[in-house]
Design an enzyme around this catalytic site. Structure first.
Site, PDB file in Angstrom:
ATOM      1  N   GLU A   1       1.103  -1.255  -0.062  1.00  0.00           N
ATOM      2  CA  GLU A   1       0.013   0.064   0.038  1.00  0.00           C
ATOM      3  C   GLU A   1       0.832   1.380  -0.015  1.00  0.00           C
ATOM      4  O   GLU A   1       0.909   1.756  -1.024  1.00  0.00           O
ATOM      5  CB  GLU A   1      -0.901   0.052   1.252  1.00  0.00           C
TER       6      GLU A   1
ATOM      7  N   GLU B   1      -1.020  -0.772  13.572  1.00  0.00           N
ATOM      8  CA  GLU B   1      -2.066  -0.164  12.908  1.00  0.00           C
ATOM      9  C   GLU B   1      -3.372  -0.810  13.780  1.00  0.00           C
ATOM     10  O   GLU B   1      -4.269  -0.265  13.883  1.00  0.00           O
ATOM     11  CB  GLU B   1      -2.154  -1.155  11.563  1.00  0.00           C
TER      12      GLU B   1
HETATM   13  C1  BGC Z   1      -5.067   1.407   5.103  1.00  0.00           C
HETATM   14  C2  BGC Z   1      -5.761   2.509   6.335  1.00  0.00           C
HETATM   15  C3  BGC Z   1      -6.868   3.119   5.440  1.00  0.00           C
HETATM   16  C4  BGC Z   1      -7.886   2.138   5.307  1.00  0.00           C
HETATM   17  C5  BGC Z   1      -9.200   2.635   4.679  1.00  0.00           C
HETATM   18  C6  BGC Z   1      -6.203   0.423   4.942  1.00  0.00           C
HETATM   19  O1  BGC Z   1      -5.760  -0.671   4.021  1.00  0.00           O
HETATM   20  O2  BGC Z   1      -3.910   0.808   5.598  1.00  0.00           O
HETATM   21  O3  BGC Z   1      -4.778   3.067   6.958  1.00  0.00           O
HETATM   22  O4  BGC Z   1      -7.178   4.173   5.996  1.00  0.00           O
HETATM   23  O5  BGC Z   1      -7.478   1.074   4.275  1.00  0.00           O
HETATM   24  O6  BGC Z   1      -9.964   1.468   4.171  1.00  0.00           O
END
Ligand code: BGC
Length: 951
Positions: A476, A751
């Site tokens: 990502e 996270e």
């Molecule tokens: C990200 C997040 C993001 C979220 C929203 C994730 O895959 O890492 O931090 O805001 O998706 O869907």
């Protein structure tokens, strides 16, 4: 209000006042390049004179490229932060000398500061260069480009204007130009590509010269997307654009620009490169002289001329990515499968530099991971980001290598096929980050809180890499708008990020324009997947981030620039709203990653998504109204304030009962209502605060908020006087909590609250990045609330010093480098006496509220006060099994005792108390232990009675 007791601080030694930190534009890394024809100007005055304020400033510009006569402008008043450029706009390439002198209200002049400022190419018409790509290659094949040129004599000035679709590194005559990493960085390439300017005067010599560039696709050719469906975001091959301009003593100019006449090679050592994949370098193919006139001719073919539209070019306006730190290994171990694993002791972002000797053609492989599982690299959570670098040795003695166009998030590196025994000194982690200056420091009596703060600093460094990202390791690393939205205040406290975020906001506005006013949830937009929906708390980055930068950096200019974007986002939200002004439609991410949400459905937290959406609709309308007022747009100010009021009324009528309960109960719900100003009535606020504290207690003082509520919950509790619950929540170490990760060795913010489960295994679900800053947003409150140093007027021109003493802590201190200079506030508790200290920078004043409620107002200088504070009285009456569970939850010693006793007598039952205690209001220990073993009940009863007797 009682009068505060003031102890005068020892006055510092007198230093003559002097203007300092003079700069044009927002960058703070000393680069002389202006970011526009009219850069904002900032300076500060260093002085030890107490109560100093600026009465006037004289700004002088000298323009040698024009008539050379100095031109001065006198400004009266205190303005010195982001002051609009007061002279005729700069022309492309123009170099000027800027001087600022100030005078204090005491009439004493400060020594002036001077700085040279040079305009880059400001207009598409300045470019004669045409972009070039590598010959006969796939779009993402990396390689080298070069041209040879003849220089007549040593130039008096030589500038290289350079950029790429992809990433480049330039060399002139074998010497690397500049120190930027992954230049030009990732922006919304369709509309905005940043140009770097370099002074290369010293690198050219009369006669034959060579300019060469390494080129890789990097973000431009990367494939983005989920579930293995990744695709390119942009079309076409990586491309390079450069214009070298030499000025000779007699004023003649020679321009060497990319286009026909350049050659390229993909046969060199850079075999492959990808942001996610990693990089492969084969040194047996390397010609060390390739970027000099004596470089080998073989393997080169004419470069392909492509056509990057000069209209998208824009001067780089933020600090670039650089190598900002090096970290040595703390251990080299052998994994259970026999692999060599290097531990750097810190989860970080960057890459590894190796120093190696070995046979020609031998390949060393480096694999990266944030955590180990069963002693081996845990790579599942990296998904499709392979994160593998390979180096093939030239075999000619000691070789040093570090990849150029990739980065990884890692603490551990597995080194495969190292020739001989690995000496830890041969591997170094090179930390890469946008080079923003650290500004915020925090210390307290709690080593765990201090470490939490440093973990957030590491996560900021790691995720501020060219753009604000969600995470730095898996496939990502994207500009998720919601992540930054919730973290902006913390970021602005930790680092000087106004230039960095102003640059990203320019991209946000461009993507938004392409998307009909809707702010995509990722900026730059990168995925084929639908990321263009109207999503609350994500799209609201458009309003919240500029406002935060205005609050923290006094950047009114940026507010004016972003205003159309702010307003158009608010209008898009309004179009989603019903007739009452509530936003109840569409796809929402809600209070993302609420720990109570099902682990595989992070959107489904306790707070109803419509409640989050309506609260954010209010927030954005309110911020647009305030911004309009700041910018003097009175009609807009009235209109949006009216719309905000309509939403507030509907919100209260729909979600809040008159006696202070909210529907869709959970800490986030209450935090939103309290912190966003949705419930202004003092009695209602107090009732909401009481209920919030109750919910926090019902949760066993463990965190119950996701992305949306986490940055707000400490403010919500403390603003309503619920400091006791706030103290317990903040200092909780059981999972989920802010400190649980710290107690199990986290070195960055995770996270998920439980990315690593209490049994030491990696959470088997998705969203298990170990470097995600959103939950670290609480550090902003550590500075503003706990230590008590907050901006009361934009840019800290007025400071609010209002510390919060929390039971369990004896000291907290914040130090900030504000736009006006160093500021500090903090407290030390000794018995029931609190000593509060503050440093107030020149040109600012502070409004002080001490822990006993007394107030003061002071000017610049160092100040000390003493105040009284008494801790909340511990509950002492424990009525055996009829103890109210609420009392037990509030009595850590008693709760611990109950758990100990149960562990011995009824281990099955004890597990129900593991990780704290959830309770329902009104229930007792007897009801919680219904059907427990009678012997266990008796033992618990006896333990509590004994405890009460001892108290
Ligand atoms: C990200 C997040 C993001 C979220 C929203 C994730 O895959 O890492 O931090 O805001 O998706 O869907």
């Amino acid at each position: 209000m009682p009068e505060p007791a003031v102890t005068p601080a020892v006055p510092p030694a007198e230093v003559p006042p002097a203007v300092t930190d003079l700069r044009a534009g927002r960058r703070r890394d000393g680069a002389p390049w202006a970011d526009s024809a009219t850069p904002v100007l900032s300076w500060r005055t260093a002085t030890t004179a107490p109560g100093w304020d600026q009465a006037s400033a004289t700004l002088t510009v000298t323009r040698p490229d024009r008539d050379g006569a100095p031109e001065s402008v006198e400004l009266s008043g205190p303005d010195c932060v982001c002051v609009p450029w007061p002279f005729a706009p700069l022309r492309s390439r123009e170099r000027v000398l800027l001087e600022v002198a100030t005078t204090g209200t005491d009439g004493v002049p400060a020594a002036p500061a001077r700085v040279e400022v040079e305009a880059p190419l400001l207009d598409g018409a300045d470019w004669s260069a045409r972009s070039i790509s590598l010959p006969a290659a796939a779009d993402d094949t990396p390689g080298q480009l070069r041209t040879h040129l003849t220089v007549e004599e040593v130039p008096v000035r030589a500038r290289l204007y350079v950029t790429a679709l992809g990433s480049y590194e330039v060399e002139v005559n074998g010497v690397r130009v500049g120190d930027e990493v992954l230049a030009p960085g990732w922006t919304s390439y369709r509309d905005r590509v940043l140009v770097q300017t370099h002074d290369v005067t010293g690198l050219l010599r009369p006669g034959a010269n060579t300019v060469g560039a390494w080129l890789a696709g990097a973000w431009f050719t990367e494939r983005y997307g989920f579930f293995g469906r990744a695709t390119r975001a942009y079309e076409g091959p990586a491309a390079f654009l450069a214009q070298l301009e030499l000025t000779y003593a007699d004023g003649r100019r020679q321009v060497v620009a990319t286009g026909p006449g350049w050659e390229g090679s993909t046969a060199g050592p850079l075999r492959s490169s990808g942001i996610y994949a990693g990089e492969e370098f084969d040194a047996t193919r390397h010609d060390p002289a390739w970027s000099t006139p004596s470089g080998r001719a073989g393997g080169w073919a004419p470069a392909v001329v492509t056509d990057l539209d000069p209209a998208v070019l824009s001067p780089a306006a933020a600090e670039p990515v650089r190598r900002v730190q090096e970290v040595a290994p703390v251990a080299v171990t052998s994994s259970p499968s026999g692999a060599t694993v290097v531990d750097f002791g810190q989860n970080l972002v960057g890459r590894v530099r190796i120093r190696v000797r070995g046979p020609r053609g031998h390949t060393v492989t480096l694999r990266h991971a944030e955590v180990l599982e069963d002693g081996e690299l845990a790579i599942r959570q990296l998904r499709y980001a392979w994160s593998v670098d390979r180096y093939t040795l030239a075999g000619d003695g000691e070789e040093t290598w570090e990849p150029r166009f990739t980065f990884h998030g890692f603490r551990y590196v597995q080194v495969d096929d190292w020739p001989g025994a690995l000496d830890p000194a041969d591997v170094t982690a090179v930390v890469c980050s946008s080079d923003t200056r650290r500004t915020g420091r925090f210390t307290s009596s709690s080593p765990l809180l201090d470490r939490l703060h440093e973990n957030v600093v590491w996560s900021t460094r790691g995720n501020f890499l060219s753009l604000p990202t969600d995470c730095p390791q898996r496939d990502e690393r994207l500009g998720w708008t919601g992540d930054l939205q919730v973290f902006a205040g913390a970021a602005a406290t930790l680092v000087d990020c106004d230039a960095f975020l102003a640059s990203w906001l320019a991209d946000l506005a461009l993507e938004q324009r392409r998307n009909g006013g809707v702010v995509p949830i990722i900026v730059p937009t990168a995925m084929a997947e639908d990321t263009d929906g109207v999503v609350a708390a994500w799209g609201d980055a458009a309003t919240v981030v500029p406002w935060t930068l205005y609050e923290r950096f006094g950047d009114r200019d940026l507010l004016a620039r972003q205003y159309p974007s702010m307003r158009s986002w608010a209008d898009v939200e309004l179009a989603q709203a019903d007739d009452d002004g509530l936003w109840t439609r569409g796809y929402q991410l809600g209070d993302w990653l609420d720990p109570r949400a099902p682990a595989d459905r992070p959107r489904e937290g306790r707070t109803h998504p419509s409640l989050v959406a309506s609260a954010y609709l209010f927030r954005s309308l309110d911020l647009v109204a305030r911004t309009a007022a700041v910018l003097g747009r009175d009609e807009d100010a009235r209109r949006y304030a009216g719309l905000a009021e309509r939403t507030r009324t509907a919100f209260l009528g729909t979600y809040v009962t008159p006696r202070g309960r909210m529907v869709s109960e959970g800490p986030t719900t209450y935090a939103l209502a309290l912190v966003f100003g949705l419930a202004p009535d003092p009695d209602l606020r107090a009732a909401l605060g009481r209920r919030l504290a109750e919910i926090v207690r019902e949760d066993g003082y463990r965190i119950g908020t996701g992305f949306v509520g986490t940055p707000l919950v400490m403010d919500a509790l403390c603003a309503t006087g619920q400091t006791s619950a706030a103290g317990r929540l903040l200092q909780q170490t059981e999972s989920p909590s802010w400190l649980y990760p710290v107690t199990v060795g986290a070195t960055t913010v995770w996270e998920r609250w439980d990315a690593l489960l209490p049994d030491g295994t990696v959470n088997p679900h998705e969203m298990t990045s170990f470097n995600h800053y959103a939950f670290g947003a609480v550090v902003d409150w550590l500075h503003r609330g706990l230590a008590g140093l907050a901006p009361a007027e934009p840019g800290y021109r007025r400071i609010a010093v209002a510390p919060t003493v929390l039971d369990g802590l004896t000291a907290a201190r914040s130090e900030l480098l504000t736009p006006y200079g160093p500021a500090a506030a903090g407290w030390v508790l000794d018995g029931d006496e609190v000593t509060v200290r503050a440093v107030v920078p020149p040109g600012t004043t502070a409004d002080v509220v001490l822990p006993d409620g007394s107030t003061d107002s002071v000017g610049s200088g160092e100040h000390v006060w003493t105040s009284r504070w008494s801790p909340p009285r511990p509950r002492t009456v424990l009525a055996g099994l009829d103890t109210d569970l609420a009392h037990l939850v509030d009595d850590p010693a008693a709760l611990a005792r109950v758990r100990e006793v149960l562990a011995v007598h009824d281990p099955g039952r004890a597990r129900a108390f593991d990780g704290g205690l959830r309770y329902e209001a009104g229930s007792t220990l007897r009801t919680a232990l219904l059907f427990a073993d009678p012997a266990a009940l008796a033992a618990v009863e006896e333990a509590l009675t004994g405890l009460t007797a001892r108290r």
